[in-house]
Design a protein around this motif. Structure first.
Motif, PDB file in Angstrom:
ATOM      1  N   ASN A 108       6.890  10.010   9.895  1.00 51.46           N
ATOM      2  CA  ASN A 108       5.936   9.960  11.249  1.00 51.46           C
ATOM      3  C   ASN A 108       5.039  11.316  10.956  1.00 51.46           C
ATOM      4  N   ILE A 109       4.140  11.313   9.812  1.00 48.89           N
ATOM      5  CA  ILE A 109       3.260  12.342   9.484  1.00 48.89           C
ATOM      6  C   ILE A 109       2.116  11.436   8.977  1.00 48.89           C
ATOM      7  N   LEU A 110       1.021  11.770   9.856  1.00 47.76           N
ATOM      8  CA  LEU A 110      -0.286  11.127   9.550  1.00 47.76           C
ATOM      9  C   LEU A 110      -1.188  11.980   8.714  1.00 47.76           C
ATOM     10  N   PHE A 111      -2.181  11.456   7.803  1.00 48.67           N
ATOM     11  CA  PHE A 111      -3.073  12.364   7.082  1.00 48.67           C
ATOM     12  C   PHE A 111      -4.522  12.345   7.580  1.00 48.67           C
ATOM     13  N   ASP A 112      -5.110  13.488   7.330  1.00 46.10           N
ATOM     14  CA  ASP A 112      -6.630  13.444   7.939  1.00 46.10           C
ATOM     15  C   ASP A 112      -7.592  12.620   6.987  1.00 46.10           C
ATOM     16  N   LEU A 113      -7.238  12.244   5.956  1.00 47.79           N
ATOM     17  CA  LEU A 113      -8.169  11.614   4.759  1.00 47.79           C
ATOM     18  C   LEU A 113      -7.248  10.668   3.956  1.00 47.79           C
ATOM     19  N   TYR A 114      -7.517   9.470   3.998  1.00 44.64           N
ATOM     20  CA  TYR A 114      -6.877   8.706   2.953  1.00 44.64           C
ATOM     21  C   TYR A 114      -7.887   8.240   1.834  1.00 44.64           C
ATOM     22  N   ILE A 115      -7.417   8.313   0.560  1.00 37.77           N
ATOM     23  CA  ILE A 115      -8.418   7.781  -0.523  1.00 37.77           C
ATOM     24  C   ILE A 115      -7.624   6.808  -1.165  1.00 37.77           C
ATOM     25  N   LEU A 116      -8.194   5.620  -1.222  1.00 38.40           N
ATOM     26  CA  LEU A 116      -7.491   4.458  -1.555  1.00 38.40           C
ATOM     27  C   LEU A 116      -8.088   3.711  -2.779  1.00 38.40           C
ATOM     28  N   ASP A 117      -7.377   3.372  -3.743  1.00 37.48           N
ATOM     29  CA  ASP A 117      -7.938   2.449  -4.645  1.00 37.48           C
ATOM     30  C   ASP A 117      -7.855   0.955  -4.122  1.00 37.48           C
ATOM     31  N   ILE A 118      -8.820   0.346  -4.330  1.00 37.84           N
ATOM     32  CA  ILE A 118      -9.237  -1.113  -3.712  1.00 37.84           C
ATOM     33  C   ILE A 118      -8.146  -1.878  -4.925  1.00 37.84           C
ATOM     34  N   PHE A 119      -8.232  -1.807  -5.993  1.00 37.72           N
ATOM     35  CA  PHE A 119      -7.369  -2.902  -6.969  1.00 37.72           C
ATOM     36  C   PHE A 119      -6.418  -1.920  -7.396  1.00 37.72           C
ATOM     37  N   MET A 120      -5.106  -2.486  -6.755  1.00 34.25           N
ATOM     38  CA  MET A 120      -3.561  -2.178  -6.822  1.00 34.25           C
ATOM     39  C   MET A 120      -2.780  -3.547  -7.270  1.00 34.25           C
ATOM     40  N   ASP A 121      -2.301  -3.231  -8.365  1.00 30.86           N
ATOM     41  CA  ASP A 121      -1.439  -4.679  -8.811  1.00 30.86           C
ATOM     42  C   ASP A 121      -0.045  -4.649  -8.148  1.00 30.86           C
ATOM     43  N   GLU A 122      -0.236  -5.225  -6.609  1.00 27.17           N
ATOM     44  CA  GLU A 122       0.757  -5.352  -6.061  1.00 27.17           C
ATOM     45  C   GLU A 122       0.434  -6.266  -4.779  1.00 27.17           C
ATOM     46  N   VAL A 123       1.276  -6.722  -3.850  1.00 24.42           N
ATOM     47  CA  VAL A 123       1.339  -7.490  -2.855  1.00 24.42           C
ATOM     48  C   VAL A 123      -0.067  -6.727  -1.907  1.00 24.42           C
ATOM     49  N   LEU A 124       0.174  -5.469  -1.618  1.00 27.10           N
ATOM     50  CA  LEU A 124      -0.986  -5.006  -0.579  1.00 27.10           C
ATOM     51  C   LEU A 124      -2.192  -4.158  -1.630  1.00 27.10           C
ATOM     52  N   ASP A 125      -3.304  -4.709  -1.758  1.00 29.43           N
ATOM     53  CA  ASP A 125      -4.275  -4.196  -2.424  1.00 29.43           C
ATOM     54  C   ASP A 125      -4.961  -2.937  -1.455  1.00 29.43           C
ATOM     55  N   GLY A 126      -5.912  -1.943  -1.732  1.00 33.95           N
ATOM     56  CA  GLY A 126      -6.481  -1.234  -0.944  1.00 33.95           C
ATOM     57  C   GLY A 126      -7.055  -1.674   0.406  1.00 33.95           C
ATOM     58  N   ILE A 127      -7.769  -2.840   0.249  1.00 39.82           N
ATOM     59  CA  ILE A 127      -8.303  -3.333   1.653  1.00 39.82           C
ATOM     60  C   ILE A 127      -7.125  -3.678   2.696  1.00 39.82           C
ATOM     61  N   GLU A 128      -6.118  -4.405   2.106  1.00 43.40           N
ATOM     62  CA  GLU A 128      -4.888  -4.714   2.963  1.00 43.40           C
ATOM     63  C   GLU A 128      -4.356  -3.542   3.475  1.00 43.40           C
ATOM     64  N   LEU A 129      -4.196  -2.244   2.685  1.00 46.71           N
ATOM     65  CA  LEU A 129      -3.426  -1.335   2.982  1.00 46.71           C
ATOM     66  C   LEU A 129      -4.169  -0.572   4.254  1.00 46.71           C
ATOM     67  N   ALA A 130      -5.568  -0.373   3.772  1.00 54.45           N
ATOM     68  CA  ALA A 130      -6.546   0.031   5.143  1.00 54.45           C
ATOM     69  C   ALA A 130      -6.337  -0.544   6.298  1.00 54.45           C
ATOM     70  N   LYS A 131      -6.102  -1.892   6.415  1.00 52.02           N
ATOM     71  CA  LYS A 131      -5.840  -2.753   7.524  1.00 52.02           C
ATOM     72  C   LYS A 131      -4.564  -2.268   8.095  1.00 52.02           C
ATOM     73  N   LYS A 132      -3.543  -1.972   7.398  1.00 52.89           N
ATOM     74  CA  LYS A 132      -2.167  -1.563   8.064  1.00 52.89           C
ATOM     75  C   LYS A 132      -2.206  -0.231   8.232  1.00 52.89           C
ATOM     76  N   LEU A 133      -2.921   0.513   7.889  1.00 47.75           N
ATOM     77  CA  LEU A 133      -3.349   2.068   8.361  1.00 47.75           C
ATOM     78  C   LEU A 133      -4.082   1.989   9.629  1.00 47.75           C
ATOM     79  N   ARG A 134      -5.027   1.350   9.751  1.00 49.18           N
ATOM     80  CA  ARG A 134      -5.409   0.904  11.189  1.00 49.18           C
ATOM     81  C   ARG A 134      -4.684   0.825  12.339  1.00 49.18           C
ATOM     82  N   GLU A 135      -3.770  -0.242  11.911  1.00 48.02           N
ATOM     83  CA  GLU A 135      -2.911  -0.587  13.153  1.00 48.02           C
ATOM     84  C   GLU A 135      -1.931   0.578  13.475  1.00 48.02           C
ATOM     85  N   LYS A 136      -1.733   1.537  12.421  1.00 48.69           N
ATOM     86  CA  LYS A 136      -0.942   2.760  12.874  1.00 48.69           C
ATOM     87  C   LYS A 136      -1.650   3.920  13.342  1.00 48.69           C
TER      88      LYS A 136
END
Length: 232
Positions: free
Chosen positions: A42-70
């Motif tokens: 339950n610790i949030l960050f002041d800045l998130y630096i996210l790679d867009i191309f990640m070889d998994e289910v969630l890429d950077g764009i989808e991860l950003a959407k999840k972060l926005r929800e939280k």
């Protein structure tokens, strides 16, 4: 400033971490790992630096959407080998979009900009967790806080009311002081939004809020102090 770097290329991630020397940096090789860390600690960050191309289910764009929800006000920077995702970054209110290999000078400009914005937004905030989301409301936007049947209700200047499960006594321990005061078993009031003290009631945005005998002397004293502060 606490910074999260999420990149499945460890060479790129460690390069960013070196550029970020002097800051509190956590590196995550996967989106799932970053989300699990937030959920567990339950610790949030002041800045998130996210790679867009990640070889998994969630890429950077989808991860950003999840972060926005939280974390609605999450500060997000995308890094990528391609500039094809500017539109998606814009839609997610990303603060910056950097192309790989990221240059230290560009990263320093980003940090300076983020630090400046953080300094502006350091106004104290009430934090809460509702429906699995962590949220916050600046003190200045809160009129008063009430409780009923194990729920807390934060009434705001824009007419909205944020509800979450909790105890008013726990929140009182965090916020009460010069700005917020407990005036009743079921109410905490932002004293800077009080329009008047009439008998044993405070008026806040046209709403009458009772002041119990236990709190009356302290509430009246603070109300009078604020009146004199405004005259000065």
């Amino acid at each position: 400033m606490r910074i999260a770097v999420c990149d499945d290329c460890m060479e790129d991630a460690l390069s960013l971490k070196r550029f970020l020397g002097g800051y509190d940096v956590c590196v995550f090789p996967s989106a799932a790992g970053l989300l699990a860390n937030i959920e567990k600690k339950n610790i949030l960050f002041d800045l998130y630096i996210l790679d867009i191309f990640m070889d998994e289910v969630l890429d950077g764009i989808e991860l950003a959407k999840k972060l926005r929800e939280k974390q609605e006000d999450a500060v997000i920077c995308f890094v990528s080998t391609s500039n094809d995702f500017y539109r998606e970054a814009y839609d997610l209110y990303a603060v910056q979009y950097l192309l790989k290999p990221v240059q230290e000078a560009d990263l320093r400009k980003l940090l300076k900009r983020v630090a400046k914005n953080l300094a502006k937004g350091r106004e104290k905030k009430i934090s809460f967790q509702a429906r699995g989301r962590v949220g916050s409301i600046p003190y200045g936007k809160v009129l008063y806080i009430s409780s009923r049947e194990h729920s807390v209700f934060i009434s705001c200047t824009d007419g909205s009311v944020q509800e979450y499960k909790g105890k008013l006594s726990e929140l009182a321990g965090q916020v009460c002081g010069d700005t917020f005061m407990r005036c009743h078993q079921s109410f905490i009031v932002n004293m800077h939004h009080v329009e008047g003290l009439y008998g044993t009631d405070l008026t806040v945005a046209g709403t009458q809020i009772p002041v119990s005998r236990r709190y009356f002397a302290d509430v009246k004293r603070r109300y009078q102090e604020i009146l004199f502060e405004e005259v000065d």
